[in-house]
Enzyme design. Structure first.
Site, PDB file in Angstrom:
ATOM      1  N   VAL A   1     -43.648 -23.539  -7.317  1.00  0.00           N
ATOM      2  CA  VAL A   1     -43.387 -22.604  -8.406  1.00  0.00           C
ATOM      3  C   VAL A   1     -43.334 -21.170  -7.888  1.00  0.00           C
ATOM      4  O   VAL A   1     -42.517 -20.357  -8.316  1.00  0.00           O
ATOM      5  CB  VAL A   1     -44.449 -22.751  -9.509  1.00  0.00           C
TER       6      VAL A   1
ATOM      7  N   ASP B   1      -0.640   3.525  -7.337  1.00  0.00           N
ATOM      8  CA  ASP B   1       0.719   3.998  -7.547  1.00  0.00           C
ATOM      9  C   ASP B   1       0.647   5.445  -8.010  1.00  0.00           C
ATOM     10  O   ASP B   1      -0.429   6.026  -8.126  1.00  0.00           O
ATOM     11  CB  ASP B   1       1.508   3.105  -8.492  1.00  0.00           C
TER      12      ASP B   1
ATOM     13  N   ASN C   1     -43.011 -13.125  -4.246  1.00  0.00           N
ATOM     14  CA  ASN C   1     -43.157 -14.471  -3.707  1.00  0.00           C
ATOM     15  C   ASN C   1     -44.025 -14.487  -2.458  1.00  0.00           C
ATOM     16  O   ASN C   1     -44.830 -15.396  -2.266  1.00  0.00           O
ATOM     17  CB  ASN C   1     -41.783 -15.057  -3.374  1.00  0.00           C
TER      18      ASN C   1
HETATM   19  P1  ADP Z   1       6.757   4.234  -9.629  1.00  0.00           P
HETATM   20  O1  ADP Z   1       6.033   3.728  -8.429  1.00  0.00           O
HETATM   21  O2  ADP Z   1       6.816   5.730  -9.590  1.00  0.00           O
HETATM   22  O3  ADP Z   1       6.251   3.704 -10.912  1.00  0.00           O
HETATM   23  P2  ADP Z   1       9.154   2.648 -10.208  1.00  0.00           P
HETATM   24  O4  ADP Z   1       9.152   1.411  -9.383  1.00  0.00           O
HETATM   25  O5  ADP Z   1       8.770   2.538 -11.636  1.00  0.00           O
HETATM   26  O6  ADP Z   1       8.281   3.768  -9.459  1.00  0.00           O
HETATM   27  O7  ADP Z   1      10.596   3.295 -10.137  1.00  0.00           O
HETATM   28  C1  ADP Z   1      11.291   3.440  -8.943  1.00  0.00           C
HETATM   29  C2  ADP Z   1      12.557   4.198  -9.160  1.00  0.00           C
HETATM   30  O8  ADP Z   1      13.438   3.479 -10.026  1.00  0.00           O
HETATM   31  C3  ADP Z   1      12.359   5.537  -9.842  1.00  0.00           C
HETATM   32  O9  ADP Z   1      12.182   6.540  -8.903  1.00  0.00           O
HETATM   33  C4  ADP Z   1      13.635   5.748 -10.618  1.00  0.00           C
HETATM   34  O10 ADP Z   1      14.589   6.393  -9.805  1.00  0.00           O
HETATM   35  C5  ADP Z   1      14.107   4.348 -10.917  1.00  0.00           C
HETATM   36  N1  ADP Z   1      13.766   3.964 -12.296  1.00  0.00           N
HETATM   37  C6  ADP Z   1      12.536   3.768 -12.806  1.00  0.00           C
HETATM   38  N2  ADP Z   1      12.577   3.392 -14.093  1.00  0.00           N
HETATM   39  C7  ADP Z   1      13.893   3.344 -14.421  1.00  0.00           C
HETATM   40  C8  ADP Z   1      14.622   3.006 -15.622  1.00  0.00           C
HETATM   41  N3  ADP Z   1      13.980   2.630 -16.739  1.00  0.00           N
HETATM   42  N4  ADP Z   1      15.952   3.060 -15.584  1.00  0.00           N
HETATM   43  C9  ADP Z   1      16.600   3.413 -14.446  1.00  0.00           C
HETATM   44  N5  ADP Z   1      15.995   3.731 -13.306  1.00  0.00           N
HETATM   45  C10 ADP Z   1      14.651   3.702 -13.268  1.00  0.00           C
END
Ligand code: ADP
Ligand code: MG
Length: 854
Positions: A251, A298, A643
């Site tokens: 125990v 990000d 313990n």
């Molecule tokens: P982050 O890491 O900044 O979130 P994303 O992967 O969302 O980047 O976006 C990468 C790139 O894609 C952006 O820099 C932009 O140029 C393009 N992009 C993002 N969203 C859109 C959209 N809704 N329509 C068109 N191009 C987009």
């Protein structure tokens, strides 16, 4: 189709919500609390103790049998209470998980809580959305639905207009509008969920690790107990007495209270985290968070505010700057009239590419609905005076690999996207490259807008549509950094945690933002996803430094980055918000998703959801995780020390061949374990984070390590054990006992009471010693942990009860100490504190020497 274009009116939606009730699954039927309590009474240790009680009864010791039963029940109730609270906390965390849906009402897209969906709503789904009601597809573009949660089928299905989608599934690709046909308890998911609710969640890795520790200790305890039984028989003791000793040893060593205390302290930490916008999805993520050594974050929304506005537009005919407040679609433009005309054409196209975003006036404030970048394009259109609803169109939505989106409508093709992916699809334009560099260098996100008149076949695929375009211009979007990010980054640095920015954005934009928030490290490394080495070891070697910026990454890059850093021995936290980020989030030790933006899929894959999307929230959670980890080690130290003190009398008795009588009885051991030890352990689990929590690297990754063992078995345990044994022997000698004789019963009871008191008081000091593994007790504020003060007061009260309230002293076999006994027993306090302080001083000196040497 009018319905498809306007959706329900909000008044009608509200009426249906009232009539049909909210869109929630019927509550999981929770297991009855009594059932849970029962479980606590029949687990491994409890069973061991039940058997002991049975033996005690058979051996003609009913008092012991009853006492053991009391212990089992008290322990069970206590464990039940802790687990019940932990369970409730976990349930509350699940309820906090944001679940939203986009619907069209009154002709506009709206975000609503998923529970507010009603039958007849027009649901707007996009890649990464969780489908949260059953419905019929009205329109679909590139739609692929992952139904594996419902059917186990891992290949996505591709429903077309007229077919069904079901609640509980996810949109893997494309977009759709869906007419809601069934909600809540009427969905197919509800039927399946009812079947699976009873399944217990799998044990978490931490719980597994702890369980193993506990089982090993228990087996050890049983083995030691059996050995003592053997020794006592060899010494010629009667069977019952030998058995008593065996039970006592067992125990004493079984850490009954450990698991529930750990669970509760994790649950409590999880709740505190939730109140600071960090929602953990599994309790043991709290502990992993504390061990984090590398954060991959990000940029958009986490380091920046995700409040986008177009501030500058470049066109082949000249440049224009745009001014305005927030998302207000009214503002001013500055530039040559020819350029402004071109910006109007550009804004009209850009707006068509973003049909699911808009701005809404509420309480005299303009609020964004949808992706902030797309909203910014709507606002730009407003500011340059482009108006009118968007027309019916075929849409090829944004995806993070293609980095573009496009629509084909009555007057042609319209494309927006990252410049590197749009420019190669356009006729060459002079000056565009320079303009991109200039805009990105200012930290602006750059978007290219292009278009052309329609051609037959455009609507068939994006490959057809996104070809032979004319560049309309480049848009520079501002997204200011969050205010306190710099502070959070500095806090990570002081904690020895490395940070990398992993973004889909342009390297120049990423670099500028990294500089603005002070993220970029001494190596000033900025790489693009496409340049990353294919070999994981090389990748790890390249990225394992502080303040790296990786731009233009794909979700696959993220996965490889997480794996490469793990190979270097890092505990990696990785953020992700996109539909394809799931694998990276799962591979990382801590997957972090966004609660405010981001996709449902990412949230589902994550261990931690940031309700406010804020980088600082990750850092705060890491701090709490570290503090919790330290707390678990604190009460482990506390428990184990006890313990040692409890076991010593049995060892001394056995080694002396019974010449030195047993200092404490089995019942006293039980009294110590239950009466006095539980609350301080609990209170140590609530020690708040201190200024040192985020200073220096985490030195250990495992709960029970050499330094903890040294403290327990080399410092605290011996100090407490030696002094309590000494007190026992001195009281006996002072009472006239001589070595080799059997002490008189009354004298033995007083001496036992003294030893018992000594251990309780020693544990008091021990509780304070355990508040820090490095800092001496004097350096801590006594009132820094109020709970501990209460626990200690309670412990003293229980001691008094055990010593003075009949029939307890007689039952336990320990009477109140004499004056001499009190003094001797109290000596454990300075003994424990001195030993602790001396050991900490030695350790500090060694540490300092290591620092100067190294
Ligand atoms: P982050 O890491 O900044 O979130 P994303 O992967 O969302 O980047 O976006 C990468 C790139 O894609 C952006 O820099 C932009 O140029 C393009 N992009 C993002 N969203 C859109 C959209 N809704 N329509 C068109 N191009 C987009
Ligand atoms: Mg993004």
């Amino acid at each position: 189709m009018t319905l498809a274009n306007t959706g329900l009116s909000s008044a009608e939606a509200a009426r249906r919500l009232r009539v049909d009730g909210p869109n929630v699954l019927p509550r999981a039927r929770r297991r009855h609390p009594l059932l849970l309590l029962m479980e606590q009474l029949i687990h491994f240790f409890a069973l061991m103790l039940w058997v002991a009680a049975l033996f005690a009864l058979l051996a003609g010791m009913p008092a012991l049998a009853v006492a053991i039963v009391v212990v089992v029940v008290l322990n069970g109730v206590f464990a039940f209470a802790q687990e019940y609270r932990a369970d409730r906390a976990a349930q509350r965390l699940r309820d906090l998980m944001p679940l939203r849906a986009m619907v069209r009402r009154d002709g506009h897209p709206h975000h609503v809580d998923a529970s507010e969906l009603v039958v007849g709503d027009e649901l707007l789904l996009e890649a990464g959305s969780r489908v949260c009601a059953d419905g019929e597809v009205l329109t679909a573009s590139g739609l692929a639905v992952d139904e594996s949660m419902l059917t186990g089928e891992s290949v996505p299905v591709r429903p077309v207009a007229g077919q069904q989608v079901h609640a509980g599934t996810y949109v893997a690709e494309g977009e759709a509008t869906v007419l809601v046909t069934a909600i809540g308890g009427h969905t197919e998911l509800a039927g399946i969920a009812a079947l699976t609710q009873d399944a217990k969640p799998p044990r978490s890795p931490l719980a597994g690790q702890l369980h193993r520790v506990v089982v090993i200790l228990a087996l050890l305890a049983t083995a030691v107990g059996a050995a003592f039984f053997g020794v006592s028989l060899l010494l010629g003791l009667p069977l019952t007495e030998g058995f008593l000793f065996a039970v006592g040893v067992t125990v004493a060593l079984v850490p009954e209270g450990l698991l529930p205390t750990v669970t509760l302290s994790l649950a409590r930490a999880a709740q505190t985290m939730a109140s600071r916008n960090a929602l953990v999805r599994r309790l043991d993520a709290v502990e992993t968070l504390g061990a984090t050594t590398f954060i991959c974050t990000d940029k958009t929304g986490t380091l920046t505010r995700n409040e986008m506005s177009v501030v500058h537009v470049w066109t082949p005919a000249g440049e224009v700057s745009v001014h305005g407040n927030g998302y207000e679609p009214i503002g001013t433009v500055e530039g040559a009239p020819a350029a402004v005309d071109r910006v109007r054409a550009l804004a009209a196209s850009a707006k068509r590419c973003s049909p699911r975003a808009h701005v809404r006036l509420q309480d005299e404030r303009w609020l964004p609905v949808g992706d902030p970048m797309e909203v910014a394009l709507h606002v730009l259109a407003g500011r340059v005076g482009v108006d009118g609803p968007s027309a019916d169109a075929v849409r090829f939505p944004f995806d993070p690999r293609r980095r573009r989106s496009s629509v084909v409508d009555f007057d042609g093709v319209h494309v927006t996207g990252a410049p590197e992916t749009v420019l190669p699809r356009c006729l060459p334009v002079h000056g565009a490259e320079d303009a991109i560099a200039a805009l990105a260098g200012r930290g602006l996100r750059v978007l290219a807008v292009a278009g052309r008149p329609a051609r037959p076949g455009d609507e068939k695929s994006w490959e057809n549509a996104e070809r032979d375009l004319e560049l309309l211009g480049l848009v520079g979007l501002q997204d200011p950094p969050r205010d306190d990010v710099a502070e959070a980054i500095a806090s990570c640095r002081s904690a020895g945690i490395r940070i990398a920015m992993i973004t889909g954005d342009h390297p120049a934009t990423a670099r500028a933002i990294a500089d603005q928030v002070g993220l970029r490290g001494p190596d000033q490394l900025v790489v693009e996803g496409a340049e990353l080495p294919a070999d994981l070891d090389e990748l790890g070697a390249l990225l394992d430094r502080d303040g790296v910026v990786v731009a233009r990454v794909t979700p696959e890059d993220k996965l490889r980055i997480a794996k490469a850093l793990q190979r270097k021995g890092h505990v990696v936290a990785m953020t992700g918000d996109g539909v394809n980020d799931g694998p990276a989030l799962r591979a990382a030790d801590i997957g972090v998703a966004m609660g405010a933006s981001g996709t449902d899929v990412a949230r589902e894959a994550a261990d931690l959801v940031l309700l406010d999307d804020h980088f600082g929230t990750i850092v705060g959670a890491v701090e709490l995780g570290r503090a919790t980890f330290a707390n678990i080690r604190r009460f482990l130290t506390y428990h184990l020390t006890d313990n040692v003190a409890e076991l010593t009398p049995f060892v001394v008795w056995a080694l002396s061949g019974g010449t030195i009588p047993l200092a404490i009885t089995v019942l006293q051991v039980l009294a110590l374990d239950i009466g006095t030890d539980l609350l301080p352990a609990l209170a140590l689990g609530a020690e708040p984070p201190n200024s040192r929590t985020m200073r220096g690297r985490l030195r250990t990754g495992s709960l029970i390590d050499a330094s903890l063992m040294r403290r327990v078995f080399g410092v605290l345990g011996p100090a407490e054990a030696v002094v309590s044994m000494a007190a026992f022997v001195v009281v006996l000698l002072a009472g006239g006992w001589r070595l080799g004789t059997a002490p008189d019963a009354a004298l033995l009871a007083t001496a036992s009471g003294t030893a018992f008191t000594a251990i309780v008081l020693g544990q008091l000091a021990n509780a304070y010693a355990c508040r820090s593994a490095a800092r001496p007790v004097m350096k801590k504020r006594l009132r820094g942990n109020r709970l501990l003060l209460w626990a200690v007061a309670f412990e003293l009260a229980v001691l008094i009860v055990f010593l003075f309230v009949p029939p307890l002293p007689g039952l336990l076999g320990g009477h109140a100490p004499s004056a001499l006994g009190w003094v001797l027993a109290a000596a454990t306090v300075p003994a424990v504190l001195l030993a602790d302080t001396a050991a900490k001083a030695v350790q500090a000196r060694k540490h300092a020497r290591m620092l100067t040497d190294g």
